[in-house]
Design a protein around this motif. Structure first.
Motif, PDB file in Angstrom:
ATOM      1  N   HIS A   4      -4.303  -5.200  13.852  1.00  0.00           N
ATOM      2  CA  HIS A   4      -4.742  -3.580  13.908  1.00  0.00           C
ATOM      3  C   HIS A   4      -3.690  -2.895  13.230  1.00  0.00           C
ATOM      4  CE1 HIS A   4      -5.665  -0.022  16.222  1.00  0.00           C
ATOM      5  NE2 HIS A   4      -6.775  -0.596  16.310  1.00  0.00           N
ATOM      6  N   LYS A   5      -4.055  -1.738  12.954  1.00  0.00           N
ATOM      7  CA  LYS A   5      -2.968  -0.745  12.252  1.00  0.00           C
ATOM      8  C   LYS A   5      -1.843  -0.645  13.131  1.00  0.00           C
ATOM      9  CE  LYS A   5      -6.611   1.873   9.743  1.00  0.00           C
ATOM     10  NZ  LYS A   5      -7.061   2.887   9.851  1.00  0.00           N
ATOM     11  N   ALA A   6      -1.983  -0.488  14.625  1.00  0.00           N
ATOM     12  CA  ALA A   6      -1.066   0.113  15.565  1.00  0.00           C
ATOM     13  C   ALA A   6      -0.031  -1.268  15.587  1.00  0.00           C
ATOM     14  CB  ALA A   6      -1.554   0.155  16.772  1.00  0.00           C
ATOM     15  N   ASP A   7      -0.485  -2.619  15.422  1.00  0.00           N
ATOM     16  CA  ASP A   7       0.352  -3.720  15.471  1.00  0.00           C
ATOM     17  C   ASP A   7       1.347  -3.505  14.346  1.00  0.00           C
ATOM     18  OD1 ASP A   7      -1.392  -4.542  17.428  1.00  0.00           O
ATOM     19  OD2 ASP A   7      -2.274  -5.917  15.993  1.00  0.00           O
ATOM     20  N   LEU A   8       0.813  -3.099  13.231  1.00  0.00           N
ATOM     21  CA  LEU A   8       1.659  -2.893  12.021  1.00  0.00           C
ATOM     22  C   LEU A   8       2.703  -2.078  12.209  1.00  0.00           C
ATOM     23  CD1 LEU A   8      -0.577  -3.398   8.863  1.00  0.00           C
ATOM     24  CD2 LEU A   8       1.097  -4.984   9.602  1.00  0.00           C
ATOM     25  N   LEU A   9       2.253  -0.705  12.661  1.00  0.00           N
ATOM     26  CA  LEU A   9       3.024   0.419  12.514  1.00  0.00           C
ATOM     27  C   LEU A   9       4.130   0.281  13.592  1.00  0.00           C
ATOM     28  CD1 LEU A   9       0.615   3.248  11.948  1.00  0.00           C
ATOM     29  CD2 LEU A   9       2.451   2.590  10.558  1.00  0.00           C
ATOM     30  N   PHE A  10       3.875  -0.300  14.884  1.00  0.00           N
ATOM     31  CA  PHE A  10       4.699  -0.515  16.106  1.00  0.00           C
ATOM     32  C   PHE A  10       5.585  -1.547  15.519  1.00  0.00           C
ATOM     33  CE2 PHE A  10       1.627   2.259  18.222  1.00  0.00           C
ATOM     34  CZ  PHE A  10       2.528   3.246  18.669  1.00  0.00           C
ATOM     35  N   GLY A  11       5.158  -2.456  14.965  1.00  0.00           N
ATOM     36  CA  GLY A  11       6.024  -3.573  14.659  1.00  0.00           C
ATOM     37  C   GLY A  11       7.205  -3.039  13.677  1.00  0.00           C
ATOM     38  N   TYR A  12       6.768  -2.401  12.780  1.00  0.00           N
ATOM     39  CA  TYR A  12       7.863  -1.804  12.053  1.00  0.00           C
ATOM     40  C   TYR A  12       8.623  -0.917  12.821  1.00  0.00           C
ATOM     41  CZ  TYR A  12       6.775  -2.639   7.145  1.00  0.00           C
ATOM     42  OH  TYR A  12       6.742  -3.015   5.914  1.00  0.00           O
ATOM     43  N   GLY A  13       8.522  -0.030  13.881  1.00  0.00           N
ATOM     44  CA  GLY A  13       9.076   0.769  14.917  1.00  0.00           C
ATOM     45  C   GLY A  13       9.881   0.047  15.543  1.00  0.00           C
ATOM     46  N   VAL A  14       9.621  -1.223  16.222  1.00  0.00           N
ATOM     47  CA  VAL A  14      10.457  -1.990  17.171  1.00  0.00           C
ATOM     48  C   VAL A  14      11.454  -2.302  16.444  1.00  0.00           C
ATOM     49  CG1 VAL A  14      10.399  -3.850  18.577  1.00  0.00           C
ATOM     50  CG2 VAL A  14       8.462  -2.342  18.883  1.00  0.00           C
ATOM     51  N   ALA A  15      11.148  -3.022  14.979  1.00  0.00           N
ATOM     52  CA  ALA A  15      12.146  -3.623  14.249  1.00  0.00           C
ATOM     53  C   ALA A  15      13.291  -2.626  13.809  1.00  0.00           C
ATOM     54  CB  ALA A  15      11.631  -4.198  12.943  1.00  0.00           C
ATOM     55  N   PHE A  16      12.819  -1.478  13.293  1.00  0.00           N
ATOM     56  CA  PHE A  16      13.787  -0.497  13.170  1.00  0.00           C
ATOM     57  C   PHE A  16      14.571   0.245  13.977  1.00  0.00           C
ATOM     58  CE2 PHE A  16      11.484  -0.554   8.783  1.00  0.00           C
ATOM     59  CZ  PHE A  16      12.509  -1.396   7.998  1.00  0.00           C
ATOM     60  N   SER A  17      13.905   0.332  15.137  1.00  0.00           N
ATOM     61  CA  SER A  17      14.537   0.773  16.534  1.00  0.00           C
ATOM     62  C   SER A  17      15.498  -0.074  16.945  1.00  0.00           C
ATOM     63  CB  SER A  17      13.678   0.813  17.720  1.00  0.00           C
ATOM     64  OG  SER A  17      12.521   1.688  17.127  1.00  0.00           O
ATOM     65  N   LEU A  18      15.357  -1.525  16.965  1.00  0.00           N
ATOM     66  CA  LEU A  18      16.411  -2.351  17.084  1.00  0.00           C
ATOM     67  C   LEU A  18      17.702  -2.288  16.171  1.00  0.00           C
ATOM     68  CD1 LEU A  18      14.438  -5.749  17.878  1.00  0.00           C
ATOM     69  CD2 LEU A  18      15.706  -4.318  19.571  1.00  0.00           C
ATOM     70  N   MET A  19      17.364  -1.856  15.048  1.00  0.00           N
ATOM     71  CA  MET A  19      18.430  -1.799  14.186  1.00  0.00           C
ATOM     72  C   MET A  19      19.235  -0.669  14.243  1.00  0.00           C
ATOM     73  SD  MET A  19      18.860  -4.508  12.297  1.00  0.00           S
ATOM     74  CE  MET A  19      19.989  -4.113  11.246  1.00  0.00           C
TER      75      MET A  19
END
Lengths: 251, 271
Positions: free
Chosen positions: A97-112
């Protein structure tokens, strides 16, 4: 929304980043170095008694601006690569799902971003004795929300670039005006009406305002939470816009 | 022809074509890229999509996997309109230029695309082995050769065990040994029930397919078996045969209508 696919995306983005030592340095080391430079810039400042150091004001705002700028840059380039290399088109033919991609990105970069702001805030407090009333935890919180904002804008803007060069060109258009008008150079209540009105709708403004709240009060104020909520709302809105730029089917 | 001793499942599988297109038209801007195609792709077979570059092969494949907007007509894939959400679990697509992450290891690439289909470690290992990259599984994809990267891209599709696998020029840049290996794998997959659509401009590969779709300038010249191709083109060399058919089509007039074979036999009853 599928939590496993989102986490797989987060893991994938982070392991891409792990192989990229320059980006890691850009995220973790560069802000601390720039912070050091700002400290020495104001080192010989002469102040009348009772007036806070310029470093305390500017340094604090830089803690909000770093994650925003860096995450915008890293995300827009990463997403652009995803669009031009064909991996995005391929992913969109899978059940993700598009949300999986976008939030996946969001979570990764938020951790960084959380790591980045821990490093930068630690340097600010312990090495340069940044003097603010509120707890450093709030500074990290605002920095992370700011990073999410940078990620959202980066994901969105990547849709309008065809090359990495074009993606970088969004920096002066999207990022610089926000830095100019966020209250770093001139307090917002001393801007003319037009600039202040523009400033009011730029998301970075809310984070600078929030940090000023942290600087002035020992406890979290309701204005701090309002600012944080406004930023979170804007970030979510931009993420939705970014989702609209992901098309499974193109002409 | 369906063999009389074929098991019932085989007969059933044959009953519904894997892909059925009717008057399929696709435009890119104002240019017509696919002009009213009628064809069907039999399930559980290898169908070759052949044609010169620029003939619309990639556009047709993108249409079948649901990545391309259609200007007119219909395409049904496994009984559903192309691009339906449920098809995303069943259709695999390998693009012409390898769409993988160069900064990830081979294994990490396959694992990620596998995760989109809820596939685990065993499937990942199987897919990596299927393309002969076990020894390189932990290497960064950017450090591999072009042919190896192509195989990583293929593994990223195999890991999902799709019912329909759409492969855009999968053997480009592979040495003859690997190419033969890969075709054997395709054949084994077809035997196990997978439908494969493979594009190529290497005519030598056409002989390995069950059916061929000949595409030229967005029109379907013919749908036939390799044997029929060599008969109609008067050459056992499929490249010569293909050229002969193209010349015939050019001489036949404006080329507005595909030749009789294509339009009268859209059901792929050529086995």
């Amino acid at each position: 929304m599928d939590i496993l696919m989102m986490l797989a995306t987060t893991r994938r983005v982070l392991s891409q980043l792990r192989h990229d030592h320059r980006s890691i340095a850009l995220i973790l080391v560069v802000p601390a170095l720039l912070f050091t430079a700002v400290y020495f810039l104001y080192e010989n400042e002469v102040l009348p008694p009772g007036v806070p150091r310029t470093f305390d004001r500017v340094g604090l705002m830089m803690l909000a601006i770093f994650p925003f700028v860096v995450m915008f840059l890293v995300t827009s380039i990463t997403m652009l690569r995803e669009r031009t290399s064909g991996t995005l088109e391929r992913l969109l033919t899978t059940p993700v799902h598009k949300a999986d991609l976008l939030f996946g990105y969001g979570v990764a970069f938020s951790l960084m971003a959380a790591l980045q702001s821990l490093v930068a805030t630690a340097v600010a407090y312990w090495i340069f004795g940044l003097d603010i009333a509120g707890a450093p935890g709030y500074v990290v919180l605002i920095a992370v929300i700011n990073a999410v904002l940078g990620v959202a804008l980066g994901l969105f803007c990547s849709a309008f670039a065809r090359t990495e060069f074009q993606a970088v060109q969004f920096m002066p258009v999207v990022v610089v005006p926000q830095i100019l008008l966020c209250g770093l150079f001139v307090a917002r209540d001393r801007m003319n009406d037009v600039l202040e009105a523009i400033s009011n709708v730029l998301p970075l403004t809310y984070s600078v305002d929030a940090l000023q709240e942290v600087a002035a009060h020992t406890e979290a104020t309701s204005r701090l939470w309002q600012d944080a909520a406004a930023m979170a709302g804007i970030s979510l809105g931009v993420l939705v816009l970014a989702a609209l730029t992901l098309r499974r089917r193109t002409a | 022809m369906t063999h009389p001793e074929a098991p019932l499942a085989e007969v059933r599988r044959q009953a519904i074509p894997a892909v059925a297109a009717s008057s399929l038209t696709v435009k890119l801007g104002r240019r017509t890229v696919l002009a009213g195609l009628n064809f069907s792709i039999p399930a559980g077979r290898i169908t070759g999509l052949l044609g010169p570059s620029g003939s619309g092969k990639t556009t047709l494949m993108r249409t079948i996997v649901g990545a391309q907007r259609i200007a007119g007509g219909t395409v049904e894939v496994l009984g559903l309109p192309a691009g339906s959400a449920t098809l995303r679990r069943q259709v695999g697509y390998v693009t012409q230029s390898p769409s993988v992450y160069p900064d990830l290891t081979v294994e990490a690439n396959v694992r990620y695309f596998g995760a989109m289909h809820r596939k685990g470690k065993a499937d990942v290992a199987e897919a990596v082995a299927a393309v002969g990259l076990e020894a390189l599984a932990r290497r960064k994809t950017a450090d591999l050769s072009g042919g190896q990267v192509n195989r990583v891209s293929l593994a990223c599709a195999l890991v999902a065990h799709p019912r329909l696998l759409v492969l855009d020029e999968p053997t480009v840049g592979l040495d003859p040994v690997l190419r033969a290996d890969l075709w054997e794998r395709f054949r084994a997959m077809a035997r196990a029930g997978t439908t494969l659509l493979v594009s190529s401009h290497v005519m030598e590969e056409a002989s390995r397919c069950d059916t061929l779709l000949l595409l030229r300038e967005g029109r379907l010249l013919a749908q036939l078996t390799p044997d029929e191709l060599s008969r109609r083109g008067h050459s056992s060399n499929l490249e010569q045969a293909f050229l002969a058919i193209i010349r015939n089509a050019d001489h036949a007039g404006t080329g507005d209508e595909p030749e009789a074979v294509a339009s009268s036999r859209p059901e792929g009853t050529v086995h």
